[in-house]
Design a protein around this motif. Structure first.
Motif, short mmCIF file in Angstrom:
data_model
loop_
_atom_site.label_atom_id
_atom_site.label_comp_id
_atom_site.label_asym_id
_atom_site.label_seq_id
_atom_site.Cartn_x
_atom_site.Cartn_y
_atom_site.Cartn_z
N ALA A 141 0.03 4.95 0.25
CA ALA A 141 -0.96 5.14 1.33
C ALA A 141 -0.85 4.58 2.46
O ALA A 141 0.14 3.60 2.47
N VAL A 142 -1.30 5.10 3.59
CA VAL A 142 -0.96 4.47 4.93
C VAL A 142 -2.66 4.44 5.47
O VAL A 142 -3.39 5.13 5.49
N VAL A 143 -2.90 2.94 5.85
CA VAL A 143 -4.10 2.71 6.47
C VAL A 143 -3.95 2.16 7.88
O VAL A 143 -3.23 1.16 7.92
N ASN A 144 -4.30 2.92 8.89
CA ASN A 144 -4.41 2.44 10.31
C ASN A 144 -2.99 1.93 10.44
O ASN A 144 -2.73 1.05 11.25
N GLY A 145 -2.00 2.94 9.79
CA GLY A 145 -0.54 2.61 10.45
C GLY A 145 0.12 1.71 9.47
O GLY A 145 1.06 1.51 9.41
N HIS A 146 -0.67 0.90 8.51
CA HIS A 146 -0.18 -0.08 7.79
C HIS A 146 0.36 0.75 6.48
O HIS A 146 -0.76 1.28 5.75
N VAL A 147 1.41 0.63 6.03
CA VAL A 147 2.09 1.18 4.82
C VAL A 147 1.82 0.26 3.63
O VAL A 147 2.23 -0.49 3.41
N ILE A 148 1.23 1.04 2.56
CA ILE A 148 1.14 0.39 1.29
C ILE A 148 2.09 0.99 0.39
O ILE A 148 2.08 2.34 0.11
N SER A 149 3.29 0.39 -0.05
CA SER A 149 4.27 1.19 -0.53
C SER A 149 4.24 1.53 -2.04
O SER A 149 3.35 0.57 -2.70
N LEU A 150 4.71 2.47 -2.49
CA LEU A 150 4.64 2.47 -4.10
C LEU A 150 5.28 1.43 -4.82
O LEU A 150 4.46 1.03 -5.89
N SER A 151 6.23 0.82 -4.23
CA SER A 151 6.77 -0.39 -5.07
C SER A 151 5.98 -1.52 -5.12
O SER A 151 5.69 -2.16 -6.20
N GLU A 152 5.29 -1.54 -4.12
CA GLU A 152 3.95 -2.77 -3.97
C GLU A 152 3.03 -2.52 -4.87
O GLU A 152 2.53 -3.39 -5.63
N VAL A 153 2.69 -1.14 -5.09
CA VAL A 153 1.48 -0.85 -5.94
C VAL A 153 1.90 -1.02 -7.63
O VAL A 153 1.43 -1.55 -8.48
N GLU A 154 3.15 -0.55 -7.60
CA GLU A 154 3.80 -0.71 -8.93
C GLU A 154 4.06 -2.01 -9.68
O GLU A 154 3.59 -2.70 -10.58
N GLN A 155 4.64 -2.89 -8.64
CA GLN A 155 4.57 -4.37 -8.87
C GLN A 155 3.42 -5.12 -9.18
O GLN A 155 3.19 -5.86 -10.22
N THR A 156 2.32 -4.82 -8.30
CA THR A 156 1.06 -5.52 -8.38
C THR A 156 0.55 -5.08 -9.95
O THR A 156 -0.03 -6.00 -10.51
N ALA A 157 0.31 -3.72 -10.20
CA ALA A 157 0.19 -3.36 -11.51
C ALA A 157 0.59 -3.98 -12.63
O ALA A 157 0.12 -4.53 -13.58
#
Length: 180
Positions: free
Chosen positions: A41-57
């Protein structure tokens, strides 16, 4: 004759320059597209990467906290807007719940800490009505795009995040063809 060749060379240089310019813009656009394709996702220009999501999960699962990637993305979309709201009002600071979860994950990334902070905030029920009102206003004004893998951002009147991620029309509903 010499003047013609100078003009011809100048025209050729301009044409080559224009083609190079168009090619470089296309390549830059492709780089940008690749970045956004790798974004959850991108929120107000800040990118939330797929790798960050996967690593957090993965980090959450390793700590016996069962949150799907869909929930992680949802919380990370809401996180900056919620944090902005409570920092301005001072209504919530990381608490014992946050500390105990983070202590269970000594290798937690900043993204995982952001997720845990957001969930702890939402579960604390310490946001005031004014906080909720401000958050909902900020949410409506936010520029949010979501990777189709996670669905579409669907506004909701239900808290705590006031949106869901999913399909606007479930994929199992197929339009029927009418007989002519």
């Amino acid at each position: 004759m010499k003047a013609w060749s100078v003009e011809a060379r100048t025209a050729k240089r301009l044409a080559v320059g224009a083609v190079a310019g168009v090619a470089s813009v296309s390549l830059l656009g492709a780089c940008s597209m690749a970045t956004h394709q790798q974004a959850a996702a991108v929120v107000n220009g800040h990118v939330i990467s797929l790798s960050e999501v996967e690593q957090t999960a993965q980090q959450l699962q390793a700590a016996n906290l069962d949150f799907s990637e869909q929930i992680v993305v949802t919380a990370l979309i809401a996180a900056p807007l919620l944090q902005q709201t409570v920092q301005a009002s001072g209504s919530w600071k990381p608490d014992a719940t946050y500390a105990s979860v983070i202590n269970a994950m000594p290798e937690a990334t900043d993204t995982t800490k952001e997720f845990v902070s957001t969930v702890a905030l939402l579960q604390s029920a310490q946001m005031t009505e004014q906080d909720v009102s401000q958050y909902r206003k900020d949410l409506k004004q936010a520029d949010i795009s979501v990777n189709p893998r996670f669905g579409t951002l669907l506004p909701s009147n239900e808290g705590p995040v006031y949106f869901t991620l999913g399909q606007a029309t479930p994929n199992w509903i197929k339009p029927t063809q009418q007989a002519k």
